[in-house]
Enzyme design. Structure first.
Site, PDB file in Angstrom:
ATOM      1  N   CYS A 157      -3.509   0.578   8.813  1.00 23.47           N
ATOM      2  CA  CYS A 157      -2.878  -0.737   8.963  1.00 23.47           C
ATOM      3  C   CYS A 157      -1.565  -0.666   9.745  1.00 23.47           C
ATOM      4  O   CYS A 157      -0.849   0.328   9.667  1.00 23.47           O
ATOM      5  CB  CYS A 157      -2.588  -1.314   7.589  1.00 23.47           C
ATOM      6  SG  CYS A 157      -4.071  -1.569   6.612  1.00 23.47           S
TER       7      CYS A 157
ATOM      8  N   CYS B 201      -8.375   2.991  -0.641  1.00 25.13           N
ATOM      9  CA  CYS B 201      -7.844   2.165   0.445  1.00 25.13           C
ATOM     10  C   CYS B 201      -8.185   0.713   0.117  1.00 25.13           C
ATOM     11  O   CYS B 201      -9.331   0.397  -0.196  1.00 25.13           O
ATOM     12  CB  CYS B 201      -8.499   2.579   1.750  1.00 25.13           C
ATOM     13  SG  CYS B 201      -8.274   1.379   3.058  1.00 25.13           S
TER      14      CYS B 201
ATOM     15  N   TYR C 253     -26.362  -4.694  24.566  1.00 29.36           N
ATOM     16  CA  TYR C 253     -25.585  -3.938  23.563  1.00 29.36           C
ATOM     17  C   TYR C 253     -25.912  -4.532  22.190  1.00 29.36           C
ATOM     18  O   TYR C 253     -25.017  -4.928  21.443  1.00 29.36           O
ATOM     19  CB  TYR C 253     -24.081  -4.009  23.830  1.00 29.36           C
ATOM     20  CG  TYR C 253     -23.666  -3.674  25.238  1.00 29.36           C
ATOM     21  CD1 TYR C 253     -23.372  -2.358  25.597  1.00 29.36           C
ATOM     22  CD2 TYR C 253     -23.576  -4.672  26.217  1.00 29.36           C
ATOM     23  CE1 TYR C 253     -22.986  -2.049  26.898  1.00 29.36           C
ATOM     24  CE2 TYR C 253     -23.204  -4.367  27.511  1.00 29.36           C
ATOM     25  CZ  TYR C 253     -22.904  -3.066  27.852  1.00 29.36           C
ATOM     26  OH  TYR C 253     -22.506  -2.767  29.129  1.00 29.36           O
TER      27      TYR C 253
ATOM     28  N   CYS D  30     -14.513  -6.382  21.204  1.00 23.64           N
ATOM     29  CA  CYS D  30     -13.522  -5.897  20.243  1.00 23.64           C
ATOM     30  C   CYS D  30     -12.288  -5.394  20.985  1.00 23.64           C
ATOM     31  O   CYS D  30     -11.443  -4.729  20.399  1.00 23.64           O
ATOM     32  CB  CYS D  30     -14.128  -4.808  19.362  1.00 23.64           C
ATOM     33  SG  CYS D  30     -14.831  -3.464  20.312  1.00 23.64           S
TER      34      CYS D  30
ATOM     35  N   GLN E 284     -21.926  -4.454  12.205  1.00 27.15           N
ATOM     36  CA  GLN E 284     -20.598  -5.062  12.128  1.00 27.15           C
ATOM     37  C   GLN E 284     -19.951  -4.735  10.777  1.00 27.15           C
ATOM     38  O   GLN E 284     -20.559  -4.945   9.731  1.00 27.15           O
ATOM     39  CB  GLN E 284     -20.695  -6.582  12.317  1.00 27.15           C
ATOM     40  CG  GLN E 284     -21.192  -6.988  13.691  1.00 27.15           C
ATOM     41  CD  GLN E 284     -20.133  -6.792  14.777  1.00 27.15           C
ATOM     42  OE1 GLN E 284     -18.989  -6.429  14.508  1.00 27.15           O
ATOM     43  NE2 GLN E 284     -20.518  -7.040  16.014  1.00 27.15           N
TER      44      GLN E 284
ATOM     45  N   CYS F 194       0.846  -1.194   0.000  1.00 24.72           N
ATOM     46  CA  CYS F 194       0.000   0.000   0.000  1.00 24.72           C
ATOM     47  C   CYS F 194       0.880   1.243   0.000  1.00 24.72           C
ATOM     48  O   CYS F 194       1.803   1.344   0.806  1.00 24.72           O
ATOM     49  CB  CYS F 194      -0.885  -0.003   1.243  1.00 24.72           C
ATOM     50  SG  CYS F 194      -1.774   1.541   1.457  1.00 24.72           S
TER      51      CYS F 194
ATOM     52  N   ASP G 192     -22.139  -7.675  24.239  1.00 23.06           N
ATOM     53  CA  ASP G 192     -21.239  -7.267  23.137  1.00 23.06           C
ATOM     54  C   ASP G 192     -20.945  -5.779  23.307  1.00 23.06           C
ATOM     55  O   ASP G 192     -21.379  -4.953  22.497  1.00 23.06           O
ATOM     56  CB  ASP G 192     -21.946  -7.561  21.799  1.00 23.06           C
ATOM     57  CG  ASP G 192     -21.061  -7.272  20.603  1.00 23.06           C
ATOM     58  OD1 ASP G 192     -19.866  -6.999  20.789  1.00 23.06           O
ATOM     59  OD2 ASP G 192     -21.587  -7.313  19.465  1.00 23.06           O
TER      60      ASP G 192
END
Ligand code: SAH
Length: 449
Positions: free
Chosen positions: A81, A158, A311, A404, A282, A72, A377
């Protein structure tokens, strides 16, 4: 003792959850960015603190076998990234270690770690992108913020986003520039165009284009809506979101529909899902489906179980389990998402699901129910201690947590453990290949007294 500007030779032996390589010198941990496990480097020490130091690579003497050539042009310039210089295999190894380290070190726990869920697709996997705008050489551009800054690095293609996002962005930018629509400036709170936000249903291909502006410019955008929907028939919704605040929060509260519907739809775990611009959905649909299946496997409900989905966003997890259980009760704080969840249960003929709006812990407490299984979540910061207490005190036989953020997941799992839950299984999963993010799903079972 290490000193600033000193040079050392060392081998990188690990990677932190921020993506820095770690080596040891003079009994101290030294963090070095842009490295890979197995790199032998000459390192310049740039900062020495009490227990650790920071260094930069002066020369790679022997490169790690994990290294690959980044593909990239803006790698490490934009804040996205951090793992493009190593193989995907190596990245999954690191992410799996981040998850297990969190549960062992932060949680002090020793669960069974299941096989890490890898992604099949490591580029073009996102269904959503939000691009801030800036002016460079007198022209409006958009892209992503450089790491820890609000300086826009222009990028329209991207490789984490669908290719069509690039073409849409170019069309919007051309319109903004030719119609001299001003770009918002955070420092002075002037100018109009703040963000371009695009979402595309992974299975449906339906696109929502959302233009975040400081004030209503619907008349100026009429021409864009006409052209762009002709050019890209998958655009089913164009929304103008008004955010007049001097804030770095992207979205304002008010949405005005400029074209088409107020939602787009997609499919998740076989259910049709409608999503509003303000609802959480998501971002990697295929990986989310895998983790939802893992959550169902962990929950292993029987047909007369009541499941609470805290959640719950647009209801996707609960709805994916509705056919297996007696009842689903979801709680979510964003009203638009709760509305989506209601509608999603109707559209899919699911009659055993209810959704409530408000804080997960507070609403759940008020409902005064005793579910068999609770799914949580939470956002990155995890649950509040009160919410953990409320959940534990209702004594469901199982708690399944999707997270996450392995660090807050491990912290909360430790508290559940103190409340009498055994943290039996943890499974890491990669939703965001090439970035620092990693997800996990955790099974906690009530220990019989
Ligand atoms: N389970 C959903 C959403 C997960 S993201 C899915 O898989 O799609 C976390 C969700 O928690 C978001 O929808 C966010 O709006 C919601 N949220 C954040 N804080 C909350 C709180 N205190 N109470 C209830 N919901 C909350």
């Amino acid at each position: 003792m290490l000193e600033k500007n000193q040079f050392i030779n060392a081998e990188i032996t690990g990677i932190t959850s921020e993506g820095n390589g770690v080596c040891r010198a003079d009994g101290m941990a030294v963090f070095v960015s842009d490295t890979a496990v197995g790199d032998v480097c000459r390192i310049k020490i740039v900062k020495v603190l009490k227990n650790y130091a920071y260094g930069i690579i002066d020369e790679i003497i022997t490169p790690s076998p994990d290294r690959i050539i980044p593909d990239c042009p803006v790698y490490k310039k934009c804040g996205g990234c951090i793992f493009r210089h190593i193989s995907y295999e190596a990245e999954c190894r690191i992410k799996n270690d981040i998850v297990s380290d969190a549960f062992k070190r932060i949680g002090g726990l020793n669960p069974e770690f299941e096989d890490f869920i890898k992604a099949d697709k490591i580029s073009r996997y996102r269904n959503k992108a939000q691009y801030p705008l800036a002016v460079i050489d007198g022209k409006a551009v958009c892209g992503f913020f450089a790491e820890r800054s609000h300086r826009v690095i222009p990028v329209t293609d991207c490789i984490l986003q669908p290719e069509i996002f690039h073409d849409i962005l170019e069309t919007v930018l051309e319109y903004i520039n030719s119609h001299k629509i001003s770009v918002y400036s955070e420092s002075t709170n002037t100018g109009i165009m703040r963000h371009i936000y695009i979402r595309q249903g992974t299975y449906s291909s339906e696109i929502m284009l959302c233009l975040v502006v400081r004030k209503d410019i619907s008349r100026q955008l009429a021409g864009l809506c006409r052209n762009i929907t002709k050019k890209f028939p998958d655009i089913k919704s164009i929304v103008m979101n008004i955010n007049s605040e001097k804030t770095n929060v992207i979205m304002g509260k008010k949405c005005i529909i400029l074209f088409g519907n107020d939602t787009i739809s997609d499919t998740m775990c076989g259910n049709k899902i409608e999503i509003s611009p303000l609802s959480f959905y998501q971002v990697n649909t295929v990986q989310a489906e895998k983790i939802y299946r893992k959550a169902l496997e962990f929950a292993d409900p029987s047909s007369d179980d009541i499941i609470v989905d805290l959640y719950c966003g647009a209801g996707t997890i609960g709805l994916s389990m509705a056919h297996n259980v007696k009842k689903i009760i979801g709680v979510e704080i964003i009203p638009e998402a709760v509305e989506n969840a209601h509608k999603n249960s109707l559209v899919n003929n699911i009659e055993n699901a209810e959704f409530y709006c408000g804080d997960a812990g507070k609403v759940f407490k008020k409902l005064n129910i005793t579910p068999d299984i609770i799914i949580i979540d939470p956002p990155r910061k995890g649950c509040t201690p009160e919410t953990v207490r409320t959940i534990a005190e209702t004594e469901p036989k199982k708690i399944v947590m999707i997270s996450c953020n392995p660090a807050t997941a491990a912290r909360d799992a430790k508290i559940f453990n103190e409340f009498g839950y055994e943290v039996t299984k943890v499974c890491g999963a990669d939703f965001f290949p090439r970035t620092r993010h990693v997800e996990c799903v955790v099974l906690m079972s009530r220990v019989e007294k």
